[in-house]
Design an enzyme around this catalytic site. Sequence first.
Site, PDB file in Angstrom:
ATOM      1  CG  HIS A  27      -1.839   1.169   1.302  1.00 58.82           C
ATOM      2  ND1 HIS A  27      -2.866   1.255   2.221  1.00 58.82           N
ATOM      3  CD2 HIS A  27      -1.892   2.334   0.591  1.00 58.82           C
ATOM      4  CE1 HIS A  27      -3.494   2.421   2.069  1.00 58.82           C
ATOM      5  NE2 HIS A  27      -2.914   3.088   1.097  1.00 58.82           N
ATOM      6  CG  HIS A  77       2.088   8.450   2.627  1.00 58.52           C
ATOM      7  ND1 HIS A  77       1.737   8.805   3.908  1.00 58.52           N
ATOM      8  CD2 HIS A  77       0.966   7.909   2.062  1.00 58.52           C
ATOM      9  CE1 HIS A  77       0.458   8.486   4.126  1.00 58.52           C
ATOM     10  NE2 HIS A  77      -0.025   7.945   3.027  1.00 58.52           N
ATOM     11  CD  GLU A  82       0.486   5.253  -0.590  1.00 59.35           C
ATOM     12  OE1 GLU A  82       1.294   5.286   0.360  1.00 59.35           O
ATOM     13  OE2 GLU A  82      -0.732   5.438  -0.437  1.00 59.35           O
TER      14      GLU A  82
END
Length: 210
Positions: free
Chosen positions: A61, A108, A104
């Site tokens: 993920h 992040h 992502e």
Amino acid sequence: MAVFLALSAWMTAGVPASADTPGDFDFYVLSLSWSPTYCQDRGRSDRIQCGGPRPFAFVVHGLWPQYERGSPRDCDVGPRSGLPRRLVDSMLDVMPSPSLVRHEWRTHGSCSGLEPSDYFDLTRQAHDAVRIPRQFVDLPDYLTVSPRDVEAAFIAANPGLKASGIAVSCDSRRLKEVRVCLTKDLRFRDCAEVDRKACRNNSLVMPPVR
């Protein structure tokens, strides 16, 4: 004055000096999603992960920079021209969704302090550093487990990993993710806040790999 300074120091302990600054974080969480649960919710709308020829079990993920308390998100890395298509495609064997790869990085990876190619290289290294227990590589039928069972299987497969450094995530009845805490150089470590947020169900269902 001394009491005030002492109180201020106590209140700010563990809080990052400059929140959401690229490279300013304490450790990583590698989040491994149980793909069959995701695909039950999404159907075949995610054509690579859920409708393609390859069946997926645990997939990445994300690799998330974390503070000891909380986490940075959407860090300012200047003008963003998007990820190169070749870089996105290179991750699809472990993160089988182009939109997920882009998300992502934006949410992040931008906080890692790394260039996109280095961040995704590190994500692959983290994926390779965590051994998936053999019983979860190819699951032919529904399996009922407890979060503790899943954690124990990962701990047995990964020397150095402790119960305080792994957490299972779930919905009301199904396993969704396993989250493993790693140092910046990808060694296993404890993570109290992540562990506290773990699934507390007594039992969970793992849908089969198609």
